[in-house]
Design a protein around this motif. Structure first.
Motif, PDB file in Angstrom:
ATOM      1  N   PRO A   1      35.950  42.421  38.724  1.00  0.00           N
ATOM      2  CA  PRO A   1      34.797  41.763  38.072  1.00  0.00           C
ATOM      3  C   PRO A   1      34.984  41.546  36.575  1.00  0.00           C
ATOM      4  CG  PRO A   1      34.015  43.361  39.663  1.00  0.00           C
ATOM      5  CD  PRO A   1      35.510  43.531  39.605  1.00  0.00           C
ATOM      6  N   HIS A   2      35.552  42.530  35.860  1.00  0.00           N
ATOM      7  CA  HIS A   2      35.713  42.341  34.414  1.00  0.00           C
ATOM      8  C   HIS A   2      36.779  41.282  34.120  1.00  0.00           C
ATOM      9  CE1 HIS A   2      39.064  45.221  35.085  1.00  0.00           C
ATOM     10  NE2 HIS A   2      39.601  44.672  34.012  1.00  0.00           N
ATOM     11  N   GLU A   3      37.744  41.108  35.016  1.00  0.00           N
ATOM     12  CA  GLU A   3      38.741  40.051  34.830  1.00  0.00           C
ATOM     13  C   GLU A   3      38.113  38.682  35.074  1.00  0.00           C
ATOM     14  OE1 GLU A   3      42.790  42.483  36.130  1.00  0.00           O
ATOM     15  OE2 GLU A   3      41.537  41.561  37.689  1.00  0.00           O
ATOM     16  N   GLU A   4      37.258  38.596  36.073  1.00  0.00           N
ATOM     17  CA  GLU A   4      36.525  37.349  36.301  1.00  0.00           C
ATOM     18  C   GLU A   4      35.740  36.960  35.047  1.00  0.00           C
ATOM     19  OE1 GLU A   4      33.875  37.349  39.575  1.00  0.00           O
ATOM     20  OE2 GLU A   4      35.311  38.103  41.032  1.00  0.00           O
ATOM     21  N   ALA A   5      34.991  37.925  34.511  1.00  0.00           N
ATOM     22  CA  ALA A   5      34.096  37.644  33.388  1.00  0.00           C
ATOM     23  C   ALA A   5      34.850  37.235  32.124  1.00  0.00           C
ATOM     24  CB  ALA A   5      33.223  38.866  33.112  1.00  0.00           C
ATOM     25  N   ALA A   6      36.109  37.677  31.988  1.00  0.00           N
ATOM     26  CA  ALA A   6      36.869  37.403  30.770  1.00  0.00           C
ATOM     27  C   ALA A   6      37.560  36.037  30.783  1.00  0.00           C
ATOM     28  CB  ALA A   6      37.909  38.499  30.564  1.00  0.00           C
TER      29      ALA A   6
END
Length: 417
Positions: free
Chosen positions: A294-299
């Protein structure tokens, strides 16, 4: 009253082969027949999700979780490393199929086998059991011709003597690389008193061979058997749908990006896609198959729509361009809707599929090593603005519609039984 058949499926254990078989199986079931897949335990839920019967074999050699670990390892490799790893894993699976599948198929009272062209165990199992079998080409057709490059090379098509020589060398090299698989099959054929094979073509069905390529998405062929059928993509929808935030689509040209199911953990590639599309008059949709956190998606830059899974065909019906690793199923789905592509091939037959995109004019190729946002942005703008790409993709879409898809494939299968 027409005869009811029980079809058995022998396939590699990966989604790109299972999904077309699932569509074909559902079509045959809808026509009143039984269809059963025979494979390792890790496929139990996946096959049942395809709405087909399943018989588990080989649990001792392939306990639950082993396929997941193997595919995870595969996702970290590219090029020849990925190919060698795959060959070793295929040899292990082939051994299991030859050891355990015949008894399970006999016990299930299967009447005809449907064998993936890349699964060399299938034809031998059919011969061992005295069953008819039909070859299904869910990958690029592997039928050899001196003018057609091997399906694991990025080579272009040519009828020159030099190209024919190069192709013959490539086929010889392929035979050397896949020798671990051929040795397993050869050992069982000797033990079962079956004649030795002189070439891979000996493993193909004499009754019928069905390819999910459409006729226009191949290099020119001059020596295919009369029993070979280009049916186009094997697709048949299921009742369930994949959730998607449709309300976020803004009406701008849609760019659909996917690296398929085996190469989907490549964050730098997805970041490159996002950076290349940032600021364009277009909207990027990325589906990563669970490969990103999820944090990779958001970045990811540029505010793309990023989802683990997407309703691919519904989005491609609205798309203007596909960014793809050149997996055959994504390519065929895009061509079904006349969507041109930019291909970034990584391994396996992806370079060969990408070369067919370039040959037909339906897309461009960008090598994995040269991929960067600036180059990709230029290619995106070129493919989006030049009519020739969409016109070529549209011509292949017409070829797909004329080929008949899963309905034609089922017709061929039932006419052969």
């Amino acid at each position: 009253m027409s005869k009811t058949h029980h079809f058995g499926i022998v396939t590699p254990p990966v989604p790109g082969h299972i999904h077309p078989f699932g569509a074909l199986g559902r079509e045959l079931v809808a026509r009143g027949h039984r269809v059963t897949v025979f494979h390792i335990p890790d496929l139990t839920e996946r096959i049942r999700n395809e709405e087909l019967e399943f018989v588990s074999i080989g649990e001792d050699a392939h306990p639950r979780g082993s396929l997941t670990r193997s595919l995870a390892e595969l996702g970290t490799r590219k090029g020849l490393s990925a190919l060698r790893f795959t060959i070793a894993e295929v040899a292990r699976t082939t051994e299991t199929m030859l050891r355990d599948a015949p008894a399970a198929i006999r016990a299930a009272r299967v009447s005809t086998l449907l064998v993936d062209q890349t699964e060399l165990a299938g034809g031998t199992i059919a011969e061992r059991l005295g069953l008819p079998f039909i070859t299904i080409c869910n990958a690029l057709a592997m039928n050899r011709e001196s003018e057609v490059p091997p399906p694991f090379t990025p080579w272009s098509y040519s009828r020159s003597p030099w190209s024919s020589w190069r192709n013959r060398v490539g086929y010889a090299a392929s035979a050397i690389m896949t020798r671990p698989i051929a040795k397993v099959v050869g050992r069982y054929r000797r033990e079962w008193g079956l004649p030795a094979w002189s070439s891979p073509e000996d493993s193909f069905s004499r009754i019928a061979q069905i390819s999910q390529q459409p006729p226009l998405f191949d290099f020119p062929r001059r020596h295919l058997p009369e029993t070979f059928h280009y049916t186009g993509p094997l697709r048949r929808s299921m009742a369930r749908t994949i959730p998607f935030p449709w309300e976020r689509l803004n009406g701008r040209p849609l760019i659909y990006a996917s690296l398929g199911t085996l190469q989907n953990s490549r964050l730098p590639v997805f970041r490159c896609f996002a950076e290349a599309c940032e600021g364009l008059d277009a909207q990027l949709v990325i589906t990563h198959g669970g490969g990103l956190k999820p944090h990779e998606e958001a970045a990811l830059p540029g505010n793309p729509i990023v989802v683990p899974y997407a309703p691919q065909t519904e989005l491609l019906a609205r798309a203007s361009l596909t960014l793809t690793h050149a997996g055959l199923n994504t390519v065929l789905d895009s061509l079904t809707f006349g969507v041109p592509m930019i291909a970034i091939p990584i391994t396996y037959e992806q370079p060969a599929i990408a070369e067919r995109l370039r040959y037909t004019g339906a897309g461009e190729i960008m090598s994995f090593g040269q991929l960067n946002p600036a180059r990709l942005r230029e290619a995106i703008q070129r493919v989006l603005t030049k009519d020739s790409f969409r016109n070529a993709a549209g011509a292949i879409a017409e070829s797909i519609r004329a080929a008949g898809g899963v309905q034609t494939a089922a017709d061929v299968i039932l006419a052969a039984n």
